[in-house]
Design a protein around this motif. Sequence first.
Motif, PDB file in Angstrom:
ATOM      1  N   ASN A 301     -10.144  43.286 -38.919  1.00 20.67           N
ATOM      2  CA  ASN A 301     -10.790  42.987 -37.969  1.00 20.67           C
ATOM      3  C   ASN A 301     -10.727  41.555 -38.233  1.00 20.67           C
ATOM      4  N   GLY A 302      -9.352  41.311 -38.462  1.00 20.74           N
ATOM      5  CA  GLY A 302      -8.471  39.562 -38.380  1.00 20.74           C
ATOM      6  C   GLY A 302      -9.062  38.884 -36.854  1.00 20.74           C
ATOM      7  N   PRO A 303      -9.010  38.974 -36.035  1.00 18.90           N
ATOM      8  CA  PRO A 303      -9.510  38.485 -34.577  1.00 18.90           C
ATOM      9  C   PRO A 303     -10.887  37.962 -35.163  1.00 18.90           C
ATOM     10  N   ALA A 304     -11.275  38.773 -34.984  1.00 19.78           N
ATOM     11  CA  ALA A 304     -13.115  38.136 -35.386  1.00 19.78           C
ATOM     12  C   ALA A 304     -13.893  37.647 -36.112  1.00 19.78           C
ATOM     13  N   LEU A 305     -12.423  37.508 -37.704  1.00 23.33           N
ATOM     14  CA  LEU A 305     -13.162  36.847 -38.470  1.00 23.33           C
ATOM     15  C   LEU A 305     -12.213  35.368 -38.973  1.00 23.33           C
ATOM     16  N   GLY A 306     -11.334  34.891 -37.203  1.00 21.67           N
ATOM     17  CA  GLY A 306     -11.228  33.883 -37.830  1.00 21.67           C
ATOM     18  C   GLY A 306      -9.683  33.993 -37.946  1.00 21.67           C
ATOM     19  N   ALA A 307      -9.179  35.121 -38.683  1.00 18.47           N
ATOM     20  CA  ALA A 307      -7.684  34.689 -39.517  1.00 18.47           C
ATOM     21  C   ALA A 307      -6.751  34.231 -38.184  1.00 18.47           C
ATOM     22  N   ASP A 308      -5.437  33.530 -38.828  1.00 20.32           N
ATOM     23  CA  ASP A 308      -3.974  33.095 -38.183  1.00 20.32           C
ATOM     24  C   ASP A 308      -3.880  34.277 -37.295  1.00 20.32           C
ATOM     25  N   VAL A 309      -3.919  35.345 -37.068  1.00 20.10           N
ATOM     26  CA  VAL A 309      -3.283  36.309 -36.320  1.00 20.10           C
ATOM     27  C   VAL A 309      -2.853  36.753 -35.097  1.00 20.10           C
ATOM     28  N   TRP A 310      -3.214  35.405 -34.211  1.00 16.97           N
ATOM     29  CA  TRP A 310      -2.574  35.690 -33.192  1.00 16.97           C
ATOM     30  C   TRP A 310      -1.137  34.923 -33.042  1.00 16.97           C
ATOM     31  N   TYR A 311      -0.010  35.641 -31.880  1.00 19.30           N
ATOM     32  CA  TYR A 311       0.726  35.050 -31.112  1.00 19.30           C
ATOM     33  C   TYR A 311       1.186  34.765 -29.996  1.00 19.30           C
ATOM     34  N   GLY A 312       2.266  34.328 -29.605  1.00 24.49           N
ATOM     35  CA  GLY A 312       2.313  34.521 -28.282  1.00 24.49           C
ATOM     36  C   GLY A 312       3.743  33.609 -28.305  1.00 24.49           C
ATOM     37  N   PRO A 313       3.616  32.846 -26.850  1.00 20.92           N
ATOM     38  CA  PRO A 313       5.055  32.226 -26.347  1.00 20.92           C
ATOM     39  C   PRO A 313       5.763  30.849 -27.429  1.00 20.92           C
ATOM     40  N   GLN A 314       5.253  30.239 -28.369  1.00 21.73           N
ATOM     41  CA  GLN A 314       5.441  29.684 -29.063  1.00 21.73           C
ATOM     42  C   GLN A 314       5.725  30.070 -29.775  1.00 21.73           C
ATOM     43  N   ARG A 315       5.154  31.684 -30.829  1.00 21.60           N
ATOM     44  CA  ARG A 315       4.602  31.761 -32.374  1.00 21.60           C
ATOM     45  C   ARG A 315       5.208  33.357 -31.677  1.00 21.60           C
ATOM     46  N   ASP A 316       6.623  33.201 -32.266  1.00 24.09           N
ATOM     47  CA  ASP A 316       6.457  34.983 -33.055  1.00 24.09           C
ATOM     48  C   ASP A 316       5.732  35.851 -33.985  1.00 24.09           C
ATOM     49  N   TYR A 317       5.803  37.161 -34.224  1.00 23.04           N
ATOM     50  CA  TYR A 317       4.838  37.794 -34.695  1.00 23.04           C
ATOM     51  C   TYR A 317       6.212  38.139 -36.033  1.00 23.04           C
ATOM     52  N   SER A 318       6.258  37.824 -37.319  1.00 25.47           N
ATOM     53  CA  SER A 318       7.889  38.795 -37.768  1.00 25.47           C
ATOM     54  C   SER A 318       6.428  39.400 -39.572  1.00 25.47           C
ATOM     55  N   HIS A 319       6.726  40.323 -39.986  1.00 24.81           N
ATOM     56  CA  HIS A 319       6.401  40.805 -41.375  1.00 24.81           C
ATOM     57  C   HIS A 319       7.670  41.500 -41.828  1.00 24.81           C
ATOM     58  N   ALA A 320       7.941  41.193 -42.551  1.00 27.13           N
ATOM     59  CA  ALA A 320       8.797  41.463 -44.327  1.00 27.13           C
ATOM     60  C   ALA A 320       7.899  42.965 -45.494  1.00 27.13           C
ATOM     61  N   MET A 321       8.429  43.737 -45.527  1.00 31.79           N
ATOM     62  CA  MET A 321       8.582  44.444 -47.177  1.00 31.79           C
ATOM     63  C   MET A 321       9.985  44.651 -46.914  1.00 31.79           C
ATOM     64  N   ARG A 322      10.012  45.268 -48.758  1.00 32.83           N
ATOM     65  CA  ARG A 322      11.365  45.453 -49.067  1.00 32.83           C
ATOM     66  C   ARG A 322      10.909  46.443 -50.646  1.00 32.83           C
ATOM     67  N   LEU A 323      11.364  47.700 -50.545  1.00 31.05           N
ATOM     68  CA  LEU A 323      10.647  48.178 -51.802  1.00 31.05           C
ATOM     69  C   LEU A 323      12.252  48.827 -52.821  1.00 31.05           C
ATOM     70  N   ASP A 324      12.095  48.129 -53.907  1.00 32.87           N
ATOM     71  CA  ASP A 324      13.536  49.070 -54.264  1.00 32.87           C
ATOM     72  C   ASP A 324      13.048  49.641 -55.760  1.00 32.87           C
ATOM     73  N   PHE A 325      13.627  50.488 -55.705  1.00 35.91           N
ATOM     74  CA  PHE A 325      13.880  52.052 -56.456  1.00 35.91           C
ATOM     75  C   PHE A 325      14.907  52.014 -57.482  1.00 35.91           C
ATOM     76  N   THR A 326      14.098  52.054 -58.755  1.00 40.07           N
ATOM     77  CA  THR A 326      14.697  51.998 -60.573  1.00 40.07           C
ATOM     78  C   THR A 326      14.670  53.025 -61.517  1.00 40.07           C
ATOM     79  N   THR A 327      15.243  53.246 -62.117  1.00 33.66           N
ATOM     80  CA  THR A 327      14.939  53.973 -63.234  1.00 33.66           C
ATOM     81  C   THR A 327      14.907  53.763 -64.628  1.00 33.66           C
ATOM     82  N   PRO A 328      14.390  54.076 -65.067  1.00 39.96           N
ATOM     83  CA  PRO A 328      14.314  53.691 -66.707  1.00 39.96           C
ATOM     84  C   PRO A 328      15.615  53.249 -67.107  1.00 39.96           C
TER      85      PRO A 328
END
Length: 328
Positions: A301-328
């Motif tokens: 509900n970010g737009p209604a709560l004033g979060a900085d979640v609007w993007y446009g011609p001068q600002r692209d959206y990006s989101h990164a996630m990385r999952l590293d799998f390891t063994t003991p």
Amino acid sequence: MSTIPETDPLKPPPGVILLHSPQLIAWVLPYGARLMQLWWRAAPGGPRPLTLGYADPASYRQDRMSLGAVCGRYANRLDGARLAQGGQTWRLDANHPLGHCLHGGAAGFGQRDWTVAPAQDSSQVTLLLDSAAGDMGFPGRCQAQVVYRLEGASLVWQAQASLDRPSPVNLLQHSYWNLDASGHLRGHHLQADALAWLPTDARELPLPAQPTAGSTLDFHAGRALTAADTALDAALVLTPPATGLRRVARLAVADLALTLSTDRPLLHLYGAGGLQPTAQPLGAAHTAGAALCLETEDLPNGPALGADVWYGPQRDYSHAMRLDFTTP
């Protein structure tokens, strides 16, 4: 282990994209830009499925639990399926029982056929979606891109979007993780770098953050998951604040650990309490509490709560996630 008999991870069904590295095998489905399955190749007893999926790609057309999907244009809930900015208002698709817009609407990004970009190698795929102005009610044209890439024992997920006029964007990856293919979360241990969480009101909308200390959302020191965690459905406020890709959580079983890194401010935990069997599974059976979603995201509900979640011609959206799998 509950894989479908005679499933060969290196031979996906027609229309499913195969990615592989020495340690991992991934199946990616263009419908919903979904991670259909991820296998740990060196697991005892043979390749082990690490997420919940369906054996038949066609089953995803009836899926309403967003298994492996990329949710958007704005994931999670938007109050009353309405946006307002600068004196303008937009009515969105109200696909939630309480009248909200959930995961971008009934025909959100997770329910769409994405275009597969020309392949560069067998470890990476890029998927593209062109969402027109007015799509599910959202303003502006949104051209989205999602990348799945295997780097040895790591899965990298990246989302980007460009817009021709301002619009809120929040894309998330919605896989259901079960690292031992056991059919339940018992035996999993979760640690998360969060000292606060977001309670929700009777309409499932976020309230001001509260400390995790003393609550069922306190995973800062790490703890074993129990049957009660099937009820998990809340966002953790990650620490430190989002200033780039950083390690935020670890999910582990006896012989494998998943370390999660992201550049988003929140990690939504969902214990699959509403999951029900609807079609033949690929991996663990689809029962309540069979897996844990680790959804890196911006504010519900970010737009209604004033979060900085609007993007446009001068600002692209990006989101990164990385999952590293390891063994003991």
